[in-house]
Write an enzyme that holds these catalytic residues in place. Structure first.
Site, PDB file in Angstrom:
ATOM      1  CB  ALA A  74     -45.247  39.248 -35.055  1.00 23.19           C
ATOM      2  N   GLY A 113     -43.626  42.305 -31.045  1.00 21.28           N
ATOM      3  CA  GLY A 113     -45.046  42.268 -30.701  1.00 21.28           C
ATOM      4  C   GLY A 113     -45.254  41.968 -29.221  1.00 21.28           C
ATOM      5  CD  GLU A 116     -45.426  46.378 -31.638  1.00 22.64           C
ATOM      6  OE1 GLU A 116     -45.452  45.217 -32.097  1.00 22.64           O
ATOM      7  OE2 GLU A 116     -45.525  47.390 -32.345  1.00 22.64           O
ATOM      8  CD  GLU A 136     -40.582  45.004 -33.772  1.00 18.99           C
ATOM      9  OE1 GLU A 136     -39.678  45.573 -33.111  1.00 18.99           O
ATOM     10  OE2 GLU A 136     -41.641  44.608 -33.267  1.00 18.99           O
TER      11      GLU A 136
HETATM   12  N1  COA Z   1     -41.555  33.798 -34.952  1.00 19.17           N
HETATM   13  C1  COA Z   1     -41.431  32.515 -35.321  1.00 19.17           C
HETATM   14  N2  COA Z   1     -40.453  31.687 -34.886  1.00 19.17           N
HETATM   15  C2  COA Z   1     -39.550  32.206 -34.054  1.00 19.17           C
HETATM   16  C3  COA Z   1     -39.595  33.553 -33.620  1.00 19.17           C
HETATM   17  C4  COA Z   1     -40.655  34.363 -34.109  1.00 19.17           C
HETATM   18  N3  COA Z   1     -40.793  35.638 -33.745  1.00 19.17           N
HETATM   19  N4  COA Z   1     -38.565  33.767 -32.806  1.00 19.17           N
HETATM   20  C5  COA Z   1     -37.896  32.605 -32.706  1.00 19.17           C
HETATM   21  N5  COA Z   1     -38.480  31.662 -33.451  1.00 19.17           N
HETATM   22  C6  COA Z   1     -38.086  30.246 -33.573  1.00 19.17           C
HETATM   23  C7  COA Z   1     -36.682  30.080 -34.160  1.00 19.17           C
HETATM   24  O1  COA Z   1     -36.740  30.017 -35.565  1.00 19.17           O
HETATM   25  C8  COA Z   1     -36.246  28.771 -33.554  1.00 19.17           C
HETATM   26  O2  COA Z   1     -36.863  27.744 -34.287  1.00 19.17           O
HETATM   27  P1  COA Z   1     -36.115  26.326 -34.530  1.00 19.17           P
HETATM   28  O3  COA Z   1     -35.899  25.765 -33.166  1.00 19.17           O
HETATM   29  O4  COA Z   1     -37.091  25.586 -35.371  1.00 19.17           O
HETATM   30  O5  COA Z   1     -34.851  26.671 -35.246  1.00 19.17           O
HETATM   31  C9  COA Z   1     -36.882  28.788 -32.166  1.00 19.17           C
HETATM   32  O6  COA Z   1     -37.956  29.747 -32.252  1.00 19.17           O
HETATM   33  C10 COA Z   1     -35.955  29.196 -31.047  1.00 19.17           C
HETATM   34  O7  COA Z   1     -35.357  30.431 -31.391  1.00 19.17           O
HETATM   35  P2  COA Z   1     -33.854  30.782 -30.981  1.00 19.17           P
HETATM   36  O8  COA Z   1     -33.576  32.141 -31.494  1.00 19.17           O
HETATM   37  O9  COA Z   1     -32.964  29.685 -31.415  1.00 19.17           O
HETATM   38  O10 COA Z   1     -33.993  30.750 -29.389  1.00 19.17           O
HETATM   39  P3  COA Z   1     -33.312  31.660 -28.299  1.00 19.17           P
HETATM   40  O11 COA Z   1     -33.823  31.156 -27.014  1.00 19.17           O
HETATM   41  O12 COA Z   1     -31.847  31.740 -28.556  1.00 19.17           O
HETATM   42  O13 COA Z   1     -33.873  33.148 -28.539  1.00 19.17           O
HETATM   43  C11 COA Z   1     -35.496  34.868 -28.897  1.00 19.17           C
HETATM   44  C12 COA Z   1     -35.214  33.452 -28.334  1.00 19.17           C
HETATM   45  C13 COA Z   1     -36.983  35.138 -28.794  1.00 19.17           C
HETATM   46  C14 COA Z   1     -34.679  35.891 -28.115  1.00 19.17           C
HETATM   47  C15 COA Z   1     -35.027  34.923 -30.372  1.00 19.17           C
HETATM   48  O14 COA Z   1     -35.595  33.841 -31.069  1.00 19.17           O
HETATM   49  C16 COA Z   1     -35.402  36.164 -31.141  1.00 19.17           C
HETATM   50  O15 COA Z   1     -34.703  37.152 -31.068  1.00 19.17           O
HETATM   51  N6  COA Z   1     -36.503  36.097 -31.909  1.00 19.17           N
HETATM   52  C17 COA Z   1     -36.932  37.182 -32.775  1.00 19.17           C
HETATM   53  C18 COA Z   1     -37.570  38.255 -31.990  1.00 19.17           C
HETATM   54  C19 COA Z   1     -38.055  39.323 -32.907  1.00 19.17           C
HETATM   55  O16 COA Z   1     -37.332  39.866 -33.702  1.00 19.17           O
HETATM   56  N7  COA Z   1     -39.328  39.631 -32.774  1.00 19.17           N
HETATM   57  C20 COA Z   1     -39.925  40.640 -33.579  1.00 19.17           C
HETATM   58  C21 COA Z   1     -40.655  39.957 -34.660  1.00 19.17           C
HETATM   59  S1  COA Z   1     -41.459  41.129 -35.668  1.00 19.17           S
END
Ligand code: COA
Length: 664
Positions: A74, A113, A116, A136
């Site tokens: 999400a 998400g 999901e 999450e």
């Molecule tokens: N929503 C909004 N922004 C997000 C995001 C999300 N779910 N996940 C990552 N971002 C943003 C980060 O803030 C970062 O922004 P910035 O470049 O402005 O700092 C950018 O996306 C890149 O994220 P980063 O974590 O640095 O990249 P990565 O390639 O190392 O990792 C993921 C990618 C998806 C593995 C990691 O971002 C992650 O674990 N995200 C969260 C996933 C999560 O918990 N999802 C459940 C949400 S309820």
């Protein structure tokens, strides 16, 4: 909207979702950089795509993402804003009930998400690079769009509990093995997904939500749940996750989804999740000072590490893991050989625990050279010094290196307490000197304080930050002061803890208050674990220059004089028997005598007062660091305390806690 049915002609369902007919398959692609989060525009685009698929020319849908993520989750940035329809559960419901078969072609990370969405699709084929998870809980949440109810229907309650309460993503192969996905792609993922849809054309559509949760042993479920409850240390999300996974086998899908959504919304609006989201974004914003954004980091290939003690070896291991060649220097061939042994052992431990293959370990060790000859540092693009924390020793080393390395080689000191400006001033090129303060063990701890000295060239700072990131660390920029950000704050709350003892609290009261707040270990238990002798030696060295009128807490010295050096000695602030820490009445007596001797009158101090005094001390010092220009932002301070000092992430760090309080 006009919809093309011509093969190969892309159509836009929204600005982040596009479709393309390949034969009779509609390939829907999500393209919402950086991580294809399911923001409002993606959700609207998916709904339009599903509408389009109702037309007769579409036999099946393949859903995929661009780049290295399928869907990263999400959009966390939308949390706290007014909801925009359709919600993710609406989209997921529409996916699952779609009359046309939907195959998820999972090209990369499918998280939160994102998983999901994949769970609601009717089949899943994975790229070998895919990873799947419901992280999450790491954000203080539970899945809010069916994860807790659909995952158990695919992989069973125990497997689902492990993924949801643990929050750790799994690799593609494992996902197929446990039944989370049906296939692993060998070549062109989307083409194979389309073929898969064709193969299934005559079979009934398999909707995850209609499957039963297979039978499982309740005792196994409870044992696993108990492990996650223990690990949670006051975080509510893992417990809620356990409850919801258990519910999946007790009630029907709709009832389970309704309970999951209510729980998700409650947690989302609670302080723990706000704190964890704050840390998530603060970590990503750290180490990006605006005034260096136009400076390109220098490219680095060879990194020298001077000093092969525990810290130097940890740094070498992290540097090798990031792909650099490493020259590890020590004073004698014997010491250097010992260094190689230690580095091999650390890398070997990663192989043993399954984090690294033995081929990768060999490849890493192939990039390591150990030496006792300072001239070998000539080839280094960056040298990190991790020798004994004594000014003369460091100055001597930097002068030597200064005459050996190229004039553009970056020289970094790993000092924790010395003034790096003084070290820089002793060299001919102070502009290439910087502080890289790693935390021990350096191959594990993610925090690095990058200390910007008075004369550090902005390009050198940019280089050091890029290097730390390449090591998968979180760099936080600090100015020069005694202790930089972390140790300054540590020192402030340690002093407050000492005052609390003088006023009537006991070390075990303070530790219990901290552990109850979420620290893995209280302050005094940490001292015992680290050992008290190094700090004692430092205090003795500094004794002559100490202001005799400044307050001085003598108990730690008395402990050392009595041979109570901590856990390894079997006694310190506590007694240790078979690894168990127990309160020692001898310490209580020692403290009582000390209070009488110094004229302190003891009073009862409750754990709320203890914690609030410690937090206030941290936040006060944090504000001072910002006012002095040592720390850039309050967020940076929170990142330092959470990643380097065990401050519980679900409390958000001292600055967040001062502003927002706590849920508990
Ligand atoms: N929503 C909004 N922004 C997000 C995001 C999300 N779910 N996940 C990552 N971002 C943003 C980060 O803030 C970062 O922004 P910035 O470049 O402005 O700092 C950018 O996306 C890149 O994220 P980063 O974590 O640095 O990249 P990565 O390639 O190392 O990792 C993921 C990618 C998806 C593995 C990691 O971002 C992650 O674990 N995200 C969260 C996933 C999560 O918990 N999802 C459940 C949400 S309820």
């Amino acid at each position: 909207m006009e919809i093309s049915s011509e093969s190969g002609v892309p159509q836009e369902f929204s600005s982040t979702v596009r479709g393309e007919m390949r034969g009779s398959t509609l390939v829907v692609t999500i393209d919402n950089p950086p991580v294809n989060a399911t923001g409002a525009d993606v959700r609207a685009g998916l709904m339009t795509a599903l509408d389009r698929a109702k037309a007769d020319d579409v036999a099946a849908i393949v859903l995929t993402g661009t780049g290295k993520t399928f869907i990263g989750g999400a959009d966390i940035k939308e949390f706290g804003k007014p909801p925009v329809l359709p919600t993710l559960p609406d989209v997921i419901e529409a996916i699952e009930s779609s009359p046309k078969r939907i195959v998820a072609a999972v090209n990369g990370a499918a998280l939160g998400g994102g998983l999901e969405v994949a769970l609601a699709c009717h089949a899943r084929i994975l790229s070998p690079a895919a990873s799947l998870g419901l992280p999450e809980v790491t954000l203080g949440l539970v899945p809010g769009a069916g994860g807790t109810q659909r995952l158990p229907r695919l992989v069973g309650a125990i497997g689902a509990l492990d993924m949801i309460a643990g929050g750790k993503p799994i690799a593609a192969g494992k996902a197929v093995e446990i039944g989370l996905a049906e296939r692993l792609a060998g070549g062109d993922l989307v083409a194979e997904a389309a073929c898969y849809a064709d193969e299934l054309a005559n079979a009934p559509i398999r909707r995850t939500g209609t499957l039963p949760v297979s039978a499982f042993a309740p005792s196994e479920f409870e044992d696993l749940a108990a492990r996650y409850v223990k690990r949670a240390r006051g975080q509510t999300a893992p417990q809620e996750a356990i409850r919801l996974v258990a519910l999946a086998s007790k009630v029907d899908l709709q009832a389970g989804l309704a309970e999951e959504r209510t729980t998700f919304l409650r947690l989302r609006d609670g302080t723990q999740s706000k704190a964890l989201r704050h840390i998530f974004f603060a970590e990503r914003a750290a180490g990006k000072p605006a005034d260096i954004s136009s400076f390109e980091p220098r490219s680095l290939a060879v990194v020298g590490v001077a000093g092969t003690g525990l810290m130097g070896c940890g740094i070498a291991v992290a540097t090798l893991a990031a792909g650099y060649s490493v020259i590890a220097l020590d004073q004698s061939p014997e010491a250097a050989a010992k260094g190689r042994e230690r580095i091999s052992e650390l890398i070997g431990a990663a192989v043993k625990s399954g984090r690294l293959s033995s081929e990768a370990a060999d490849e890493q060790l192939g990039r390591l050279v150990v030496s006792a000859e300072p001239n070998d540092m000539k080839a280094a693009d960056l040298v990190i010094e991790a020798v004994f924390d004594e000014l003369d020793v460091k100055i001597d080393l930097f002068r030597k290196l200064d005459g050996i390395v190229r004039s553009d080689t970056v020289l970094a000191t790993n000092t924790s307490y010395l003034d790096p400006d003084v070290i820089a001033a002793a060299t001919a090129h102070p502009e290439r000197v910087i502080g890289l303060h790693f935390f021990s063990p350096a191959h594990i701890m993610r925090l690095v304080e990058v200390v910007r000295c008075q004369q550090t060239d902005p390009a050198v700072l940019a280089t050091a930050l890029a290097f730390a990131r390449k090591l998968r660390k979180v760099p936080v920029v600090a100015g020069v002061c005694e202790g930089f950000i972390g140790n300054r704050i540590f020192s402030a709350y340690r002093t407050e803890a000492e005052r609390l003892i003088e006023e009537g609290a006991l070390p075990q009261d303070i530790d219990l208050a901290m552990e109850d707040y979420g620290f893995a270990m209280g302050l005094f238990a940490v001292y015992d674990m680290a050992g008290l002798e190094i700090a004692w030696a430092r205090r003795k060295r500094q004794a002559a220059s100490r202001d005799p009128n400044a307050p001085y807490f003598e108990i730690p010295d008395r402990l050392c004089q009595a041979g109570r050096f901590g856990r390894r000695a079997g006694k310190g602030w506590y007694l240790y028997q078979n690894g168990e820490r127990t309160v020692d009445p001898e310490i209580d007596r020692m403290i009582a005598d000390y209070r009488i001797e110094k004229g302190f009158v003891a009073r009862a101090i409750g754990k709320d007062e203890i914690m609030s005094r410690l937090l206030q001390a941290m936040a006060r010092e944090g504000q001072a660091l910002i006012d002095e220009g040592i720390a850039g932002t309050a967020d940076d301070i929170d990142v330092v305390l959470v990643l380097g000092y065990g401050f519980p992430a679900h409390q958000g760090g001292p600055m967040f806690a001062a502003a927002h309080g706590s849920d508990r």
